[in-house]
Write an enzyme that holds these catalytic residues in place. Structure first.
Site, short mmCIF file in Angstrom:
data_model
loop_
_atom_site.label_atom_id
_atom_site.label_comp_id
_atom_site.label_asym_id
_atom_site.label_seq_id
_atom_site.Cartn_x
_atom_site.Cartn_y
_atom_site.Cartn_z
N MET A 42 -52.17 3.62 8.84
CA MET A 42 -51.26 2.48 8.51
C MET A 42 -51.77 1.92 7.01
O MET A 42 -52.74 2.52 6.80
CB MET A 42 -51.06 1.41 9.20
CG MET A 42 -50.29 1.89 10.64
SD MET A 42 -50.39 0.28 12.00
CE MET A 42 -49.17 -0.68 11.20
N HIS A 43 -50.99 1.11 6.36
CA HIS A 43 -51.52 0.33 5.23
C HIS A 43 -51.63 1.21 3.80
O HIS A 43 -51.74 0.69 2.84
CB HIS A 43 -52.69 -0.35 5.70
CG HIS A 43 -52.66 -1.06 6.90
ND1 HIS A 43 -51.87 -1.80 7.10
CD2 HIS A 43 -53.60 -0.99 7.80
CE1 HIS A 43 -52.12 -2.24 8.43
NE2 HIS A 43 -53.28 -1.62 8.82
N ASP B 58 -50.02 4.38 13.57
CA ASP B 58 -50.69 5.22 14.58
C ASP B 58 -50.85 4.44 16.06
O ASP B 58 -50.76 5.21 16.92
CB ASP B 58 -51.96 5.58 13.94
CG ASP B 58 -52.74 4.52 13.21
OD1 ASP B 58 -52.47 3.31 13.39
OD2 ASP B 58 -53.85 4.74 12.67
#
Length: 487
Positions: free
Chosen positions: A80-81, A237
């Site tokens: 992520m991110h 995830d």
């Protein structure tokens, strides 16, 4: 029919094939490298993700050509991110800035000052790991790159673009950008405006179980697929892993001991706790949310010690387990990469306290394992403060292979931890399940079921008091060390 799950991780890409009953048919992996050009920086070349995807699926095709030819749905999971910046010609502008990059701490403070309602809208504190502050950093330090931005995509969504030609994200991954109104599951104009962006810079949004596009014709030909499979929204995830492990009903959760550590619980409603640095995100299935406590160095802490003392991590855990009788003098704070939950401090650093001439690799490994267990306990504490209870907990991740490590955590949490039978129930498997749902219209909760459990790790009642005492000392150390560092 078969279904493909792709997980775009930090250390590699994993591809998993399942059949219509959810049984694993095959898997393939491709490694990825990480760049740390400066302290606190963490980057990857997005093109490497794509090459790893091609390598992994090509490998599956070589080993399971008939199953690959029968793929009807594809699901995506990913780290992520990560900020993946594309220009107007869909060219990558700069290396992606990853989830464990902490360069944008100052920009987080700027965001919260510029928009006092940020936490209320996003349901989360501005943290350097999130996507939005990374864009502010680029605006400040690389204005020529910022001016070229046409789209910002998360890692798995860049792969989706190359698979389908569509700009799409799912709710769970988008929730980690700090641009999403998490309760209402849509982009927030106010949050975007803080970084100078608009919805035109964002992908469209779908639920993780919904179609986001179809596989391109040239990729169908490459992999011998007659009819273009649907590509599901997928998930970040941890949300995808929750779909793989069956943590989709309220109160069901998992503890993940991977590179980072996660305590995850599914919620029926949006339940933020920004004061405790709890992550409150959308789940990968509709009308469901989840909370996470996240710390950045779980097995990474043991791997660090392993390199330091020149012994394999597995050998260290085995030595500790041989005669474990509870905490010793040594205490370890696992803040090697800064920390999210509960401190939200990118500048936090790890520490050993209580070392003596008797300290050795084994006692230090014991302290590392305990420190990680106490970090999980910290996550449970702030989830409890948010009014959240965890009814059932399943262990995932490489660290879950150690029964002693799970026993330490179970004792500190005061609850049993279930260990699934051998098999991979992580992000790629969960993504494959999401691909199945998108392709068939199946009920998500009928597909995202819990795996068979091989054993249950119970708390050690005889060690509870000793861990309680050590945890109190552990908690006191962070504040004392931070105060000393500030002087």
């Amino acid at each position: 029919m078969s279904f493909l799950g792709l997980d775009i991780g930090t250390s590699g890409v994993k591809a998993v094939l399942i059949d219509g009953e959810g049984k694993a048919l095959g898997e393939a992996n491709a490694r990825l490298s990480l760049s740390r050009p400066r302290p606190g920086f963490s980057e990857q070349n997005p093109f490497d993700w794509w090459q790893a995807v091609l390598k992994a699926v090509d490998n599956l095709k070589d080993k399971h050509p008939q199953a690959v030819a029968a793929i009807k749905g594809i699901g995506l999971s990913g780290q992520m991110h990560g900020a993946t910046l594309l220009d107007a010609d869909n060219q990558v502008i700069r290396p992606a800035i990853l989830w464990n990059d902490v360069r944008s701490a100052a920009e987080c403070a700027e965001m919260e000052k510029a928009l006092p309602s940020l936490r209320q809208i996003a349901g989360n504190i501005a943290m350097p790991g999130f996507t939005a502050p990374k864009i502010l950093w680029v605006k400040k330090h690389e204005p020529e790159n910022y001016d070229r931005i046409a789209k910002v995509l998360l890692p798995k969504d860049y792969v989706r673009f190359l698979l389908t030609g569509t700009y799409v994200s799912d709710m769970s991954d988008a929730a980690g950008t700090l641009w999403l109104d998490v309760e209402y599951r849509g982009w927030s104009d106010d949050l975007l405006a803080v970084t100078g962006l608009t919805t035109e810079h964002m992908p469209s949004l779908v639920e993780g179980t919904e179609p986001s596009g179809h596989l391109k014709d040239e990729l169908c030909r490459r992999w011998g697929i007659a009819q273009a499979p649907v590509v599901a929204g997928g998930g970040g995830d941890n949300a995808a892993s929750a779909c793989g492990i069956g943590a989709v009903e309220p109160g069901t959760g998992f503890v993940s001991l991977g590179t980072s550590g996660v305590l995850f619980v599914s919620n029926e409603k949006f339940s933020p706790n920004t004061e405790g640095a709890v992550h409150a995100f959308c789940h990968a299935i509709p009308r469901t949310w989840h909370q996470m406590g996240v710390f950045l160095s779980a097995t990474d802490s043991l791997n660090w010690l392993s390199k330091l003392v020149g012994q394999e991590a597995a050998a260290l855990t085995k030595a500790v387990a041989a005669d474990y009788a509870g905490p010793g003098e040594e205490i370890f704070l696992p803040y090697l990469s800064g920390e999210r939950t509960p401190h939200n401090n990118a500048d936090a650093r790890g520490a050993f306290v209580g070392l003596s001439h008797l300290s050795d690799a084994k006692t230090m490994a014991r302290a590392v394992m305990e420190g990680v267990a106490y970090a999980v306990r910290d996550c449970q504490r702030v989830l409890t403060d948010a009014g959240t209870g965890i009814d059932t907990l399943i262990a995932v991740g490489g660290g879950s292979k150690s029964d002693l490590w799970l026993e330490m955590i179970a004792t500190n949490l005061g609850m049993a931890i279930e260990v699934p039978e051998d098999g991979d129930f992580g992000g790629a498997f969960g993504a494959a399940r999401l691909g199945l749902i998108a392709a068939t219209g199946a009920d998500p909760k009928a597909i995202c079921t819990k795996p068979a459990i091989s054993k249950t790790i119970e708390p050690r009642a005889d060690l509870k008091s000793a861990h309680d005492d050590q945890y109190r000392r552990y908690r006191a150390l962070y504040g004392a060390i931070e105060e000393a560092r500030a002087q």
